[in-house]
Enzyme design. Structure first.
Site, PDB file in Angstrom:
ATOM      1  N   SER A 184       3.133  -2.315  10.321  1.00  0.00           N
ATOM      2  CA  SER A 184       4.592  -2.343  10.498  1.00  0.00           C
ATOM      3  C   SER A 184       5.197  -3.719  10.195  1.00  0.00           C
ATOM      4  O   SER A 184       6.166  -4.138  10.833  1.00  0.00           O
ATOM      5  CB  SER A 184       4.974  -1.875  11.902  1.00  0.00           C
ATOM      6  OG  SER A 184       4.525  -0.538  12.104  1.00  0.00           O
ATOM      7  N   GLU A 200      -7.018   4.684   7.640  1.00  0.00           N
ATOM      8  CA  GLU A 200      -6.790   6.112   7.348  1.00  0.00           C
ATOM      9  C   GLU A 200      -8.005   6.724   6.649  1.00  0.00           C
ATOM     10  O   GLU A 200      -8.307   7.896   6.830  1.00  0.00           O
ATOM     11  CB  GLU A 200      -5.505   6.269   6.509  1.00  0.00           C
ATOM     12  CG  GLU A 200      -4.272   6.004   7.374  1.00  0.00           C
ATOM     13  CD  GLU A 200      -3.056   5.505   6.622  1.00  0.00           C
ATOM     14  OE1 GLU A 200      -3.022   5.602   5.383  1.00  0.00           O
ATOM     15  OE2 GLU A 200      -2.123   4.995   7.288  1.00  0.00           O
ATOM     16  N   GLU A 248      -5.715  -5.119  10.454  1.00  0.00           N
ATOM     17  CA  GLU A 248      -4.723  -4.065  10.673  1.00  0.00           C
ATOM     18  C   GLU A 248      -5.002  -3.329  11.982  1.00  0.00           C
ATOM     19  O   GLU A 248      -5.804  -2.384  12.009  1.00  0.00           O
ATOM     20  CB  GLU A 248      -4.775  -3.067   9.517  1.00  0.00           C
ATOM     21  CG  GLU A 248      -4.432  -3.663   8.175  1.00  0.00           C
ATOM     22  CD  GLU A 248      -3.756  -2.652   7.282  1.00  0.00           C
ATOM     23  OE1 GLU A 248      -2.654  -2.946   6.813  1.00  0.00           O
ATOM     24  OE2 GLU A 248      -4.310  -1.553   7.072  1.00  0.00           O
ATOM     25  N   HIS A 254      -9.654   1.192   4.625  1.00  0.00           N
ATOM     26  CA  HIS A 254      -8.384   1.359   5.351  1.00  0.00           C
ATOM     27  C   HIS A 254      -8.626   2.296   6.530  1.00  0.00           C
ATOM     28  O   HIS A 254      -9.414   3.235   6.441  1.00  0.00           O
ATOM     29  CB  HIS A 254      -7.323   1.934   4.405  1.00  0.00           C
ATOM     30  CG  HIS A 254      -5.943   1.877   4.991  1.00  0.00           C
ATOM     31  ND1 HIS A 254      -5.493   2.801   5.902  1.00  0.00           N
ATOM     32  CD2 HIS A 254      -4.929   0.986   4.820  1.00  0.00           C
ATOM     33  CE1 HIS A 254      -4.260   2.485   6.270  1.00  0.00           C
ATOM     34  NE2 HIS A 254      -3.890   1.389   5.627  1.00  0.00           N
ATOM     35  N   LYS A 306       0.093   4.202  -0.221  1.00  0.00           N
ATOM     36  CA  LYS A 306      -0.574   5.393   0.336  1.00  0.00           C
ATOM     37  C   LYS A 306      -0.373   6.573  -0.623  1.00  0.00           C
ATOM     38  O   LYS A 306      -0.336   6.364  -1.825  1.00  0.00           O
ATOM     39  CB  LYS A 306      -0.050   5.684   1.741  1.00  0.00           C
ATOM     40  CG  LYS A 306      -0.051   4.443   2.631  1.00  0.00           C
ATOM     41  CD  LYS A 306       0.118   4.763   4.076  1.00  0.00           C
ATOM     42  CE  LYS A 306       0.230   3.477   4.858  1.00  0.00           C
ATOM     43  NZ  LYS A 306       0.005   3.629   6.271  1.00  0.00           N
ATOM     44  N   GLY A 349       2.142   2.101  10.632  1.00  0.00           N
ATOM     45  CA  GLY A 349       3.071   3.214  10.453  1.00  0.00           C
ATOM     46  C   GLY A 349       3.778   3.632  11.728  1.00  0.00           C
ATOM     47  O   GLY A 349       4.414   4.678  11.788  1.00  0.00           O
ATOM     48  N   ASN A 353       0.876  -1.181   0.000  1.00  0.00           N
ATOM     49  CA  ASN A 353       0.000   0.000   0.000  1.00  0.00           C
ATOM     50  C   ASN A 353       0.907   1.222   0.000  1.00  0.00           C
ATOM     51  O   ASN A 353       1.492   1.559   1.026  1.00  0.00           O
ATOM     52  CB  ASN A 353      -0.894  -0.016   1.253  1.00  0.00           C
ATOM     53  CG  ASN A 353      -1.710   1.264   1.387  1.00  0.00           C
ATOM     54  OD1 ASN A 353      -1.833   2.041   0.434  1.00  0.00           O
ATOM     55  ND2 ASN A 353      -2.265   1.481   2.569  1.00  0.00           N
TER      56      ASN A 353
HETATM   57  C1  PEP Z   1      -0.940   0.030   5.865  1.00  0.00           C
HETATM   58  O1  PEP Z   1      -0.894   1.140   5.380  1.00  0.00           O
HETATM   59  O2  PEP Z   1      -1.903  -0.688   5.594  1.00  0.00           O
HETATM   60  C2  PEP Z   1       0.139  -0.405   6.754  1.00  0.00           C
HETATM   61  C3  PEP Z   1       0.042  -1.575   7.309  1.00  0.00           C
HETATM   62  O3  PEP Z   1       1.181   0.474   6.930  1.00  0.00           O
HETATM   63  P1  PEP Z   1       2.595   0.140   7.623  1.00  0.00           P
HETATM   64  O4  PEP Z   1       3.080  -1.156   7.029  1.00  0.00           O
HETATM   65  O5  PEP Z   1       3.475   1.290   7.271  1.00  0.00           O
HETATM   66  O6  PEP Z   1       2.360   0.009   9.084  1.00  0.00           O
END
Ligand code: PEP
Length: 257
Positions: free
Chosen positions: A217, A101, A171, A99, A15, A177, A13
Site C-alpha cells: 500500500s 500472492e 512486503e 511474491h 499483477k 492491497g 507490479n
Molecule cells: C504488491 O503487489 O507487491 C503490492 C505491494 O501491492 P499494493 O501496493 O497494492 O499493496
C-alpha cells in the site's frame, strides 16, 4: 535511502491487470509525467502477455521491463510455463520472485523461490525477491525470525558477485492491497534487519550495495516518508502503479538528486 551506495529503485507490479493494447498509452503518459527519471531506476513488472509491448514502450534509460514470475526450468515439457531465457530474449531485465500472492495461491515454497532466484541469476536477470510476514506472524512477534528465514532461504547459494543484481522487497502481507501501510518506522526497522542479515552472510561492503524495497500500500502520499528511512531504497508498488499519475508521484519522491 542512502544515495551514496545505492540508486533508488521504484518498481510497479501490475499483477493480473492491463491488456497488451493498454501498454503504450500508459507508458506514453508515464513518460510525459516523469520525463527525466535520472536519479532512480524504474521498472514495470507486467503480465507475460504485455511484455513485448512493454519492452518496446520502455526503450529509455532508467526505465525497464520486468516479469512477475518465471519457471525454474530453462526449457522443455512444462506446459504453461515461461522460462527466464524467454524473458531475456525479449529484453526483460527484472523478474519478481516469491511474491506473497504466488506463495499463497500457487503454493510457492521457500525452496522453489530459491531455485527460481538461482535460475534467474544464471540467465542474467535481476530478481526482485519478495519476503514478508502475515498479520498473525507479526502479532505473535515472529516478524524478525520469519523474514530472516525467508531471506536466507531465498538467497541460499547466491555468490557475492551476483548479489548486486538481487533486489529484496520487504512486503508485509497484511499491508498488500489492503490500504494498511506499515509505518515508516516498522518498515524501516525490518529493512535494516534485512541488511544486517545480508551483512552477516556477505560482509559490510556487499550488504551496503543491495537495494531493499518496501511494498504494501505504498502510494503518492506515504512514499516520501517511507523512502526517508535509511535502509528503504525504493518501493514495489501494486495498486498505485496502475495509475500513471500516482505512480509518477512515487517515482518523483525517489527521483531526487
Ligand atoms: C504488491 O503487489 O507487491 C503490492 C505491494 O501491492 P499494493 O501496493 O497494492 O499493496
Amino acid at each position: 535511502m542512502n544515495r551514496k551506495y545505492r540508486k533508488p529503485f521504484i518498481a510497479g507490479n501490475w499483477k493480473m491487470n492491463m491488456k497488451p493494447s493498454q501498454v503504450k498509452a500508459y507508458m506514453d503518459e508515464l513518460k510525459t509525467l516523469v520525463p527525466r527519471a535520472k536519479w532512480c531506476e524504474v521498472a514495470i513488472c507486467a503480465p507475460f502477455t504485455d511484455l513485448p509491448a512493454l519492452v518496446k514502450a520502455v526503450r529509455e534509460p532508467h526505465f525497464a521491463a520486468g516479469a512477475q514470475n518465471m519457471s525454474k526450468f530453462l526449457s522443455g515439457a512444462y506446459t504453461g510455463e515461461v522460462s527466464g531465457d524467454m524473458l531475456t530474449d525479449l529484453g526483460v531485465k527484472y523478474v519478481i520472485i516469491g511474491h506473497s500472492e504466488r506463495r499463497q495461491y500457487f503454493g510457492e515454497t521457500d525452496e522453489l523461490v530459491n531455485e527460481k532466484v538461482l535460475a534467474a541469476l544464471n540467465l542474467g536477470l535481476h530478481p526482485i525477491v519478495c519476503i514478508g510476514e502475515s498479520l498473525e506472524q507479526r502479532e505473535k512477534g515472529l516478524t524478525a525470525e520469519l523474514v530472516t528465514y525467508q531471506l536466507k532461504a531465498a538467497i541460499s547459494g547466491v555468490p557475492a558477485e551476483r548479489l548486486r543484481r538481487v533486489t529484496i522487497a520487504y512486503e508485509p502481507i497484511w499491508a498488500i492491497g489492503t490500504g494498511r501501510t506499515a509505518t515508516a518506522e516498522q518498515a524501516g526497522e525490518v529493512c535494516s534487519l534485512i541488511r544486517a542479515v545480508i551483512r552477516s552472510m556477505y560482509g559490510a561492503r556487499i550488504a551496503r550495495g543491495v537495494v531493499i524495497q518496501y511494498g504494501g500500500s505504498m502510494n503518492d502520499a506515504n512514499a516520501a516518508e517511507l523512502l526517508a528511512q535509511p535502509d528503504i531504497d525504493g518501493g514495489l508498488i501494486g495498486g498505485a502503479s496502475l495509475e500513471p499519475e500516482k505512480f509518477a508521484a512515487i517515482i518523483s519522491a525517489a527521483n531526487q538528486e
